[in-house]
Design an enzyme around this catalytic site. Sequence first.
Site, PDB file in Angstrom:
ATOM      1  N   LYS A   1       4.876   2.897  17.636  1.00 48.34           N
ATOM      2  CA  LYS A   1       4.758   1.910  16.542  1.00 48.34           C
ATOM      3  C   LYS A   1       6.050   1.890  15.738  1.00 48.34           C
ATOM      4  O   LYS A   1       6.402   2.856  15.065  1.00 48.34           O
ATOM      5  CB  LYS A   1       3.578   2.246  15.644  1.00 48.34           C
ATOM      6  CG  LYS A   1       3.366   1.171  14.581  1.00 48.34           C
ATOM      7  CD  LYS A   1       1.972   1.214  14.040  1.00 48.34           C
ATOM      8  CE  LYS A   1       1.718   0.066  13.081  1.00 48.34           C
ATOM      9  NZ  LYS A   1       0.368   0.118  12.539  1.00 48.34           N
TER      10      LYS A   1
ATOM     11  N   THR B   1       4.578  -1.795   8.068  1.00 45.64           N
ATOM     12  CA  THR B   1       4.857  -2.483   6.797  1.00 45.64           C
ATOM     13  C   THR B   1       6.330  -2.372   6.403  1.00 45.64           C
ATOM     14  O   THR B   1       7.037  -1.451   6.808  1.00 45.64           O
ATOM     15  CB  THR B   1       4.005  -1.867   5.683  1.00 45.64           C
ATOM     16  OG1 THR B   1       4.202  -0.449   5.685  1.00 45.64           O
ATOM     17  CG2 THR B   1       2.533  -2.164   5.883  1.00 45.64           C
TER      18      THR B   1
ATOM     19  N   ASN C   1       0.842  -1.193   0.000  1.00 47.38           N
ATOM     20  CA  ASN C   1       0.000   0.000   0.000  1.00 47.38           C
ATOM     21  C   ASN C   1       0.872   1.236   0.000  1.00 47.38           C
ATOM     22  O   ASN C   1       1.946   1.277   0.579  1.00 47.38           O
ATOM     23  CB  ASN C   1      -0.955   0.008   1.207  1.00 47.38           C
ATOM     24  CG  ASN C   1      -0.345   0.647   2.444  1.00 47.38           C
ATOM     25  OD1 ASN C   1      -0.261   1.890   2.526  1.00 47.38           O
ATOM     26  ND2 ASN C   1       0.093  -0.159   3.390  1.00 47.38           N
TER      27      ASN C   1
ATOM     28  N   GLY D   1       1.606  -8.341  11.819  1.00 51.02           N
ATOM     29  CA  GLY D   1       2.300  -8.630  10.563  1.00 51.02           C
ATOM     30  C   GLY D   1       1.831  -9.963  10.015  1.00 51.02           C
ATOM     31  O   GLY D   1       2.370 -11.007  10.361  1.00 51.02           O
TER      32      GLY D   1
ATOM     33  N   ASN E   1      -4.039   6.993  17.035  1.00 55.88           N
ATOM     34  CA  ASN E   1      -2.723   6.954  16.390  1.00 55.88           C
ATOM     35  C   ASN E   1      -2.425   8.325  15.781  1.00 55.88           C
ATOM     36  O   ASN E   1      -3.239   8.876  15.041  1.00 55.88           O
ATOM     37  CB  ASN E   1      -2.749   5.867  15.310  1.00 55.88           C
ATOM     38  CG  ASN E   1      -1.416   5.691  14.612  1.00 55.88           C
ATOM     39  OD1 ASN E   1      -0.876   6.638  14.047  1.00 55.88           O
ATOM     40  ND2 ASN E   1      -0.907   4.482  14.614  1.00 55.88           N
TER      41      ASN E   1
ATOM     42  N   ILE F   1      -0.755   4.473   0.693  1.00 58.31           N
ATOM     43  CA  ILE F   1      -1.948   5.290   0.955  1.00 58.31           C
ATOM     44  C   ILE F   1      -1.541   6.731   1.264  1.00 58.31           C
ATOM     45  O   ILE F   1      -2.144   7.682   0.768  1.00 58.31           O
ATOM     46  CB  ILE F   1      -2.762   4.690   2.132  1.00 58.31           C
ATOM     47  CG1 ILE F   1      -3.045   3.195   1.892  1.00 58.31           C
ATOM     48  CG2 ILE F   1      -4.042   5.469   2.358  1.00 58.31           C
ATOM     49  CD1 ILE F   1      -3.974   2.891   0.771  1.00 58.31           C
TER      50      ILE F   1
ATOM     51  N   CYS G   1       5.644   5.060   9.237  1.00 60.11           N
ATOM     52  CA  CYS G   1       4.944   4.940   7.957  1.00 60.11           C
ATOM     53  C   CYS G   1       5.946   5.036   6.817  1.00 60.11           C
ATOM     54  O   CYS G   1       6.646   6.044   6.699  1.00 60.11           O
ATOM     55  CB  CYS G   1       3.893   6.031   7.821  1.00 60.11           C
ATOM     56  SG  CYS G   1       3.071   5.977   6.215  1.00 60.11           S
TER      57      CYS G   1
ATOM     58  N   THR H   1      -4.111  -6.679   7.422  1.00 66.60           N
ATOM     59  CA  THR H   1      -4.493  -7.001   6.045  1.00 66.60           C
ATOM     60  C   THR H   1      -5.618  -8.036   5.985  1.00 66.60           C
ATOM     61  O   THR H   1      -6.482  -7.966   5.106  1.00 66.60           O
ATOM     62  CB  THR H   1      -3.247  -7.502   5.278  1.00 66.60           C
ATOM     63  OG1 THR H   1      -2.224  -6.511   5.417  1.00 66.60           O
ATOM     64  CG2 THR H   1      -3.530  -7.708   3.808  1.00 66.60           C
TER      65      THR H   1
ATOM     66  N   ASN I   1       2.858   7.023  15.541  1.00 68.23           N
ATOM     67  CA  ASN I   1       3.285   6.396  14.289  1.00 68.23           C
ATOM     68  C   ASN I   1       4.596   7.044  13.848  1.00 68.23           C
ATOM     69  O   ASN I   1       4.601   8.166  13.342  1.00 68.23           O
ATOM     70  CB  ASN I   1       2.201   6.572  13.216  1.00 68.23           C
ATOM     71  CG  ASN I   1       2.546   5.847  11.922  1.00 68.23           C
ATOM     72  OD1 ASN I   1       3.628   5.268  11.798  1.00 68.23           O
ATOM     73  ND2 ASN I   1       1.636   5.886  10.969  1.00 68.23           N
TER      74      ASN I   1
HETATM   75  C1  SIN Z   1      -0.577   4.889   4.932  1.00 72.43           C
HETATM   76  O1  SIN Z   1      -1.592   5.589   5.093  1.00 72.43           O
HETATM   77  O2  SIN Z   1       0.280   5.193   4.086  1.00 72.43           O
HETATM   78  C2  SIN Z   1      -0.363   3.647   5.753  1.00 72.43           C
HETATM   79  C3  SIN Z   1      -0.134   3.937   7.186  1.00 72.43           C
HETATM   80  C4  SIN Z   1       1.207   3.483   7.694  1.00 72.43           C
HETATM   81  O3  SIN Z   1       1.909   2.726   7.025  1.00 72.43           O
HETATM   82  O4  SIN Z   1       1.572   3.868   8.813  1.00 72.43           O
END
Ligand code: SIN
Length: 317
Positions: A167, A195, A72, A245, A102, A74, A133, A268, A130
């Site tokens: 995280k 990820t 992803n 994970g 978060n 995102i 990312c 996921t 977070n």
């Molecule tokens: C995203 O929105 O890109 C995913 C969130 C993340 O990986 O922390």
Amino acid sequence: MSGPVAFCGLELAHPVVNGSGTFDALAAQRTFGDAVLPEFPFAAYVSKTITREPRQGNPPPRLWEAPAGLINSIGLPNRGLDGYLADDLPRLAQLPVPLIVNVMGDSPEHVGELVSAVAARPEAAALELNVSCPNVKSGLIMGADPAEIAALLDRVRPLTPKPLIVKLTPNATDVGAVAAAAEAHGADAVSLVNTLRGMALHPATGAPWLGGGTGGVSGPAIRAVALAQIHEVAARVSIPIVGMGGVQTGVHARDFLRAGATLVAVGTESFRDPRAGARIADELEALVRKERTFPDPAGSNAPDSRAERENPQQTRA
Ligand code: SIN
């Protein structure tokens, strides 16, 4: 191991929660109404990352199906702090489980602003920072370096007594050192793994497929990596770990708990089956009950059945 669990002062009905950004509780409620509330699949709800300002996220395409996983890109689309506090937080507070918010910022100062504003709200039981990312530049840089994590926590720890969960990224040279720095500077828990950075190329042009160039790989493809990192971090810290994970079954959840996690997050798999969290919690509970009733003389990691002994990869995948 299963059943009710204490986590950072919260009493949770079971050890299965969601990974941030992988289950949209507000969309579920819009679609199915209040029917989702009594059957909510997770023991606590972790909201999608919020940032100070609203974000559109990355340009499309944002997803690529990888072998046994998903990439992803995102890019953290969200309404920003003000929109979240005004609109989303009051609605998320109606969920029948504790809410973990978060947050992510470009600098310790920005994270501090987010932490102060969110922690002041009674709806938030805990916060997850977070710092991992892979789809925005700043997040990953902060989370890969023990000194950056220490500086971040020194800035935000004094701002609230509420639990702070950091995280972690798997894209770090020494995830154990990052976790140890988080603990030493006041984190109440760590969660891992976010990820793994990945990429896909357009089959015809050879250009990066994802609008963000690279993305984050999740799903069964990364489960073994997650297990190893949870095991490594558990040897370095004594604060609780939220392991995630590629968890798809109760057996996977049990493996993560055995490796040292206190909670397990499902990500996921919820895209495939929105009720996966409840199913995995039930499977975990049944496994634990079975192991209590029929203790395994061969050792705690022995396969559960003949089928599993003969083909462990298929039955455990
Ligand atoms: C995203 O929105 O890109 C995913 C969130 C993340 O990986 O922390």
